[in-house]
Design a protein around this motif. Sequence first.
Motif, short mmCIF file in Angstrom:
data_model
loop_
_atom_site.label_atom_id
_atom_site.label_comp_id
_atom_site.label_asym_id
_atom_site.label_seq_id
_atom_site.Cartn_x
_atom_site.Cartn_y
_atom_site.Cartn_z
N ALA A 133 3.80 -6.45 11.69
CA ALA A 133 4.66 -7.00 10.64
C ALA A 133 4.16 -6.47 9.29
O ALA A 133 3.02 -6.69 8.91
CB ALA A 133 4.62 -8.53 10.65
N GLY A 134 5.04 -5.78 8.56
CA GLY A 134 4.64 -5.19 7.29
C GLY A 134 5.54 -5.61 6.15
O GLY A 134 6.76 -5.56 6.25
N HIS A 135 4.91 -6.03 5.06
CA HIS A 135 5.64 -6.37 3.84
C HIS A 135 5.62 -5.19 2.88
O HIS A 135 4.58 -4.55 2.70
CB HIS A 135 5.01 -7.60 3.16
CG HIS A 135 5.62 -7.93 1.82
ND1 HIS A 135 4.92 -7.86 0.64
CD2 HIS A 135 6.87 -8.32 1.50
CE1 HIS A 135 5.71 -8.21 -0.36
NE2 HIS A 135 6.90 -8.48 0.14
N SER A 136 6.76 -4.87 2.29
CA SER A 136 6.85 -3.81 1.29
C SER A 136 6.30 -2.50 1.87
O SER A 136 6.77 -2.03 2.90
CB SER A 136 6.10 -4.25 0.03
OG SER A 136 6.39 -3.40 -1.06
N MET A 137 5.27 -1.90 1.23
CA MET A 137 4.71 -0.65 1.73
C MET A 137 4.01 -0.81 3.08
O MET A 137 3.70 0.17 3.75
CB MET A 137 3.73 -0.07 0.72
CG MET A 137 4.36 0.86 -0.30
SD MET A 137 5.15 2.31 0.42
CE MET A 137 3.74 3.14 1.14
N GLY A 138 3.77 -2.03 3.49
CA GLY A 138 3.18 -2.27 4.81
C GLY A 138 4.07 -1.77 5.93
O GLY A 138 3.59 -1.41 7.01
N GLY A 139 5.40 -1.74 5.69
CA GLY A 139 6.33 -1.25 6.70
C GLY A 139 6.09 0.19 7.08
O GLY A 139 5.94 0.53 8.26
N PRO A 140 6.06 1.13 6.11
CA PRO A 140 5.76 2.53 6.43
C PRO A 140 4.40 2.73 7.08
O PRO A 140 4.25 3.55 7.99
CB PRO A 140 5.83 3.22 5.06
CG PRO A 140 6.80 2.38 4.28
CD PRO A 140 6.54 0.98 4.72
N TYR A 141 3.38 1.99 6.64
CA TYR A 141 2.07 2.09 7.30
C TYR A 141 2.19 1.73 8.78
O TYR A 141 1.60 2.38 9.65
CB TYR A 141 1.06 1.15 6.63
CG TYR A 141 0.49 1.65 5.33
CD1 TYR A 141 -0.38 2.73 5.29
CD2 TYR A 141 0.81 1.03 4.12
CE1 TYR A 141 -0.92 3.18 4.09
CE2 TYR A 141 0.29 1.48 2.92
CZ TYR A 141 -0.58 2.56 2.91
OH TYR A 141 -1.09 3.00 1.72
N ASN A 142 2.96 0.69 9.06
CA ASN A 142 3.14 0.26 10.45
C ASN A 142 3.90 1.28 11.27
O ASN A 142 3.63 1.46 12.47
CB ASN A 142 3.87 -1.09 10.49
CG ASN A 142 2.95 -2.25 10.17
OD1 ASN A 142 1.73 -2.10 10.14
ND2 ASN A 142 3.53 -3.42 9.94
N ARG A 143 4.86 1.96 10.65
CA ARG A 143 5.63 2.96 11.39
C ARG A 143 4.73 4.12 11.82
O ARG A 143 4.89 4.67 12.90
CB ARG A 143 6.79 3.47 10.53
CG ARG A 143 7.87 2.41 10.32
CD ARG A 143 8.97 2.90 9.40
NE ARG A 143 9.75 3.99 9.99
CZ ARG A 143 10.82 4.51 9.41
NH1 ARG A 143 11.22 4.05 8.24
NH2 ARG A 143 11.48 5.49 9.99
N ILE A 144 3.77 4.48 10.98
CA ILE A 144 2.82 5.54 11.32
C ILE A 144 1.90 5.07 12.45
O ILE A 144 1.60 5.83 13.38
CB ILE A 144 2.02 5.97 10.08
CG1 ILE A 144 2.96 6.59 9.03
CG2 ILE A 144 0.92 6.96 10.46
CD1 ILE A 144 2.30 6.84 7.69
N PHE A 145 1.43 3.82 12.37
CA PHE A 145 0.58 3.27 13.43
C PHE A 145 1.31 3.29 14.76
O PHE A 145 0.76 3.69 15.79
CB PHE A 145 0.18 1.83 13.07
CG PHE A 145 -0.81 1.21 14.03
CD1 PHE A 145 -2.17 1.17 13.73
CD2 PHE A 145 -0.39 0.67 15.26
CE1 PHE A 145 -3.08 0.60 14.61
CE2 PHE A 145 -1.30 0.11 16.15
CZ PHE A 145 -2.65 0.07 15.82
N ARG A 146 2.56 2.87 14.75
CA ARG A 146 3.34 2.83 15.99
C ARG A 146 3.55 4.23 16.57
O ARG A 146 3.52 4.44 17.78
CB ARG A 146 4.69 2.15 15.73
CG ARG A 146 5.47 1.79 17.01
CD ARG A 146 6.43 2.89 17.40
NE ARG A 146 7.03 2.67 18.71
CZ ARG A 146 7.87 3.51 19.28
NH1 ARG A 146 8.21 4.64 18.67
NH2 ARG A 146 8.37 3.26 20.47
N ASP A 147 3.72 5.22 15.69
CA ASP A 147 3.89 6.60 16.15
C ASP A 147 2.63 7.11 16.83
O ASP A 147 2.70 7.84 17.82
CB ASP A 147 4.24 7.49 14.96
CG ASP A 147 4.44 8.94 15.37
OD1 ASP A 147 5.38 9.20 16.14
OD2 ASP A 147 3.64 9.79 14.94
#
Length: 338
Positions: A133-147
Amino acid sequence: MKLILKIIKWIGKILAGLIILILISGLCFRVFSSNPIPPGKLVDVNGTKLHIRAEGQKNDLPTLILESGAGGDTDVFHWITIGLKKNMRVVRYDREGKWFSESSNDSITPEFYAHQLHQLLEKSGEKPPYILAGHSMGGPYNRIFRDLYPNEVKGMVFLDSSHPEQIDRLAQTDSPKKQDVQKYMSILADMGILGLVDQLFGSLLNVNNDLPKDCQTRYRALYLNSGKILRRMVKEYNFVDKILLQAVGQVSDLDSLPVLVFTAAEEYSGFQKEKYKRQGIDPDKELQLWFELQKELKELSKNGKQFFIDANHGSIITKKENAEIINKEILLMAESIN
């Protein structure tokens, strides 16, 4: 003429004395002010101590990993954690250099933070599956982690999350100016002047009144008594475009991964509207563009859902009643995964 020179000389002495007094007072404030105690644990990851807070019993449900935005700390997720930790494992942390975490001497790349988080979770005894779960810029960080770790991520939650194309598609024109202000503010914070002024006159820093007092106190102490936080924000702002580019470049499709998108639907404040108008920007059009970007996040997955919450970008997670709406949906997601 001599009288005028004497007056100017005395005024100069008075001003110099005031400056010296302010500098000494600020330094005394720094020296004698107590540093806040980290509410979580400091875990060594390759020589860098990272701050992590893990709560709730481990059970059959996935562990929720909370990733804050560029200016966020672990306390912004207070109500989300309080609401979910009785049902599932909840982990929140500070990225390197932020808040209670130490700065890393390693070369920083977009993938660096994902790898570092993965190592932090392993060293802390946390195991997948995860919901990110990512807020604001946390979302893009999470997308990289998931990749990088697709088999470990079983669900994603975007909390008014940043979109990889937002810089190109939105009128974000004041970032460089904002960074310059933060650089100067960091110097004043290091000198103790920000903290001193706040202590004497109050209201220098707008703390989030939706959070408990202890959260507000930690935020105020860390932000005002050292330039570390402000310098780290500048560093991350300079890195934003690389993170966003990486997020869109490698992850354009989440297939049927369960995805929740929570969008702040509150209109811009009067101040923000006037600011946009002075820049020749239509604030209503800008808001609609943000809604479109949020919809695109939902459409990353065939199993995506979007929810609009009557909140602004910050209060969508820091206000208790908003967190309760989010928590209900996250728990339903977690239970459906198992």
